[in-house]
Design an enzyme around this catalytic site. Structure first.
Site, PDB file in Angstrom:
ATOM      1  N   GLY A  21      -1.607  14.633  37.372  1.00 36.76           N
ATOM      2  CA  GLY A  21      -0.558  14.022  37.906  1.00 36.76           C
ATOM      3  C   GLY A  21      -1.029  12.806  38.479  1.00 36.76           C
ATOM      4  O   GLY A  21      -1.773  12.262  38.441  1.00 36.76           O
ATOM      5  N   MET A  22       0.173  12.259  39.290  1.00 37.60           N
ATOM      6  CA  MET A  22       0.002  11.015  40.084  1.00 37.60           C
ATOM      7  C   MET A  22      -1.016  10.781  40.828  1.00 37.60           C
ATOM      8  O   MET A  22      -1.742  10.112  40.826  1.00 37.60           O
ATOM      9  CB  MET A  22       1.358  10.678  40.815  1.00 37.60           C
ATOM     10  CG  MET A  22       1.404   9.254  41.233  1.00 37.60           C
ATOM     11  SD  MET A  22       3.284   8.942  42.002  1.00 37.60           S
ATOM     12  CE  MET A  22       3.431  10.102  43.254  1.00 37.60           C
ATOM     13  N   LEU A  23      -1.380  11.741  41.748  1.00 37.83           N
ATOM     14  CA  LEU A  23      -2.450  12.015  42.736  1.00 37.83           C
ATOM     15  C   LEU A  23      -3.739  12.281  41.748  1.00 37.83           C
ATOM     16  O   LEU A  23      -4.839  11.660  42.139  1.00 37.83           O
ATOM     17  CB  LEU A  23      -2.220  12.739  43.825  1.00 37.83           C
ATOM     18  CG  LEU A  23      -3.530  13.143  44.676  1.00 37.83           C
ATOM     19  CD1 LEU A  23      -3.986  11.750  45.354  1.00 37.83           C
ATOM     20  CD2 LEU A  23      -2.952  14.165  45.774  1.00 37.83           C
ATOM     21  N   ILE A  67      -1.341  28.029  36.556  1.00 37.48           N
ATOM     22  CA  ILE A  67      -1.352  29.050  37.949  1.00 37.48           C
ATOM     23  C   ILE A  67      -0.420  29.903  38.187  1.00 37.48           C
ATOM     24  O   ILE A  67      -0.749  30.704  39.198  1.00 37.48           O
ATOM     25  CB  ILE A  67      -1.695  27.839  39.008  1.00 37.48           C
ATOM     26  CG1 ILE A  67      -0.214  26.687  39.092  1.00 37.48           C
ATOM     27  CG2 ILE A  67      -2.664  26.943  38.737  1.00 37.48           C
ATOM     28  CD1 ILE A  67      -0.230  26.205  40.575  1.00 37.48           C
ATOM     29  N   ALA A 120       1.565  21.129  41.773  1.00 36.17           N
ATOM     30  CA  ALA A 120       2.819  21.746  42.602  1.00 36.17           C
ATOM     31  C   ALA A 120       4.148  21.470  41.816  1.00 36.17           C
ATOM     32  O   ALA A 120       4.204  20.579  40.956  1.00 36.17           O
ATOM     33  CB  ALA A 120       2.845  21.143  43.961  1.00 36.17           C
ATOM     34  N   THR A 152       7.104  19.523  42.500  1.00 41.61           N
ATOM     35  CA  THR A 152       7.391  18.745  43.705  1.00 41.61           C
ATOM     36  C   THR A 152       8.846  18.218  43.440  1.00 41.61           C
ATOM     37  O   THR A 152       9.236  17.376  44.443  1.00 41.61           O
ATOM     38  CB  THR A 152       6.528  17.470  43.787  1.00 41.61           C
ATOM     39  OG1 THR A 152       6.638  16.805  42.514  1.00 41.61           O
ATOM     40  CG2 THR A 152       4.957  18.046  43.718  1.00 41.61           C
ATOM     41  N   TYR A 191      11.477  23.815  49.096  1.00 42.53           N
ATOM     42  CA  TYR A 191      10.195  23.278  48.555  1.00 42.53           C
ATOM     43  C   TYR A 191       9.090  23.319  49.755  1.00 42.53           C
ATOM     44  O   TYR A 191       8.119  23.698  49.693  1.00 42.53           O
ATOM     45  CB  TYR A 191      10.366  21.819  48.515  1.00 42.53           C
ATOM     46  CG  TYR A 191       9.105  21.147  48.232  1.00 42.53           C
ATOM     47  CD1 TYR A 191       8.124  21.156  47.158  1.00 42.53           C
ATOM     48  CD2 TYR A 191       8.792  20.169  49.002  1.00 42.53           C
ATOM     49  CE1 TYR A 191       7.176  20.718  47.101  1.00 42.53           C
ATOM     50  CE2 TYR A 191       7.523  19.486  49.172  1.00 42.53           C
ATOM     51  CZ  TYR A 191       6.659  19.320  47.948  1.00 42.53           C
ATOM     52  OH  TYR A 191       5.587  19.046  47.925  1.00 42.53           O
ATOM     53  N   LYS A 238       5.660  25.682  50.162  1.00 43.43           N
ATOM     54  CA  LYS A 238       4.312  24.993  50.211  1.00 43.43           C
ATOM     55  C   LYS A 238       3.971  25.590  51.467  1.00 43.43           C
ATOM     56  O   LYS A 238       2.638  25.853  51.674  1.00 43.43           O
ATOM     57  CB  LYS A 238       4.461  23.488  50.429  1.00 43.43           C
ATOM     58  CG  LYS A 238       4.969  22.729  49.184  1.00 43.43           C
ATOM     59  CD  LYS A 238       3.628  22.998  48.203  1.00 43.43           C
ATOM     60  CE  LYS A 238       2.579  22.021  48.554  1.00 43.43           C
ATOM     61  NZ  LYS A 238       1.669  21.976  47.506  1.00 43.43           N
TER      62      LYS A 238
END
Length: 292
Positions: free
Chosen positions: A11-13, A40, A63, A65, A128, A132
């Site tokens: 992912g981006m991160l 997951i 996640a 998102t 969302y 979380k």
């Protein structure tokens, strides 16, 4: 030698984090998994795969998102963000591993009108945020050695985000409308990745807020993006959240107080404006290099 697993590595991160961990922990084993390696949402499969690898640290940053998408697909939001986190936590529990879990400013309702402390009680406004927060609860209940990192307004080199969206729209339109009644801190994933690595090196535990210094509205952020990109001819009109009527309600003020991070590690993320300059400069260099 430690074995560190990153779930959500593509992912981006995740891509930034993998690079930082590989350089920060040169003598350790770094494993990066994404949807191709682990789903997951499947409890038995998730626990089995994590237990088989036997990592010392499980960093869970995968996640669902899509904040507005979560409103219309709450079942998926909780399956991924809450139950998925529980499944990963069960796997970490089997290995007696430390678990690092990425959460969000959207666990708060934005009505405090002061930067949120880690000790402030969550009160999400949207699905969302609820999903979380439930993930946070599962992780804390199941794993003894837990590090929860709440962050916000992410953008980075490896995925679609607000910056790329503004630049795309600016190339197609002469006038942009951007909300001016939501306040937060845009956070560059490259900076967040370094902070996560630092917290792991310090063996930090508990909840930490990690975001760029300074704050702004999306409108101000959009103006800065256009100015730094040389798109000064594009007009930006400030509008209210009600005017765009998006499915998910966003907190009006979700700024995170990051003093705990500074106190325990000595680290303070740079101002968002400085990070944005580097991001745009790096992105332009990348585009020239690939001929885009």
């Amino acid at each position: 030698m430690k074995r560190i697993l990153v779930i959500g590595a593509k992912g981006m991160l995740g891509r930034d984090l993998m690079g930082v961990l590989l350089s920060s922990f040169p003598n350790d084993e770094i494993f990066g998994w994404d949807i191709e390696e682990i789903d997951i949402q499947k409890e038995e499969d998730t626990v089995f795969k994590i237990e088989k690898l036997r990592p010392h640290i499980v960093t869970h940053i995968a996640a669902y998102t899509d904040v507005d998408g979560c409103e219309s697909n709450g079942e998926k939001a909780f399956a991924v963000n809450a139950e998925g986190a529980r499944h990963v936590a069960l796997g970490a529990l089997r290995c007696q591993a430390k678990m690092v879990y990425l959460s969000t400013d959207y666990v708060f309702d934005g009505k405090k009108w002061e930067p949120y402390l880690e000790s402030d009680p969550p009160h999400p406004l949207n699905v969302y945020g609820h999903s979380k927060w439930k993930g946070e609860q599962y992780v804390q209940e199941l794993v003894k050695d837990v590090l929860i990192i709440r962050t916000q307004w992410l953008y980075g080199r490896y995925g679609k985000n607000f910056v790329t969206s503004i630049l795309r729209q600016a190339s197609e339109k002469r006038i942009l409308s951007i909300v001016n009644d939501q306040i937060g801190s845009p956070t560059y994933t490259a900076d967040l990745a370094k902070a996560i690595s630092t917290l792991i090196q310090f063996d930090a535990r508990g909840i930490f807020h990690v975001a760029s210094s300074d704050l702004c509205t999306w409108y101000t952020f959009g103006q800065a993006i256009l100015k730094l990109s040389g798109m000064n001819k594009v007009k930006v009109i400030p509008i209210s959240s009600k005017e765009i009527a998006r499915p998910a309600v966003r907190p009006s003020y979700s700024v995170l107080n990051c003093q705990k991070l500074k106190k325990e590690t000595g680290l303070t993320l740079r101002p968002w404006s400085e990070a944005l300059k580097e991001y745009l400069s790096t992105d332009r260099q990348s585009m020239r290099g690939t001929g885009r």
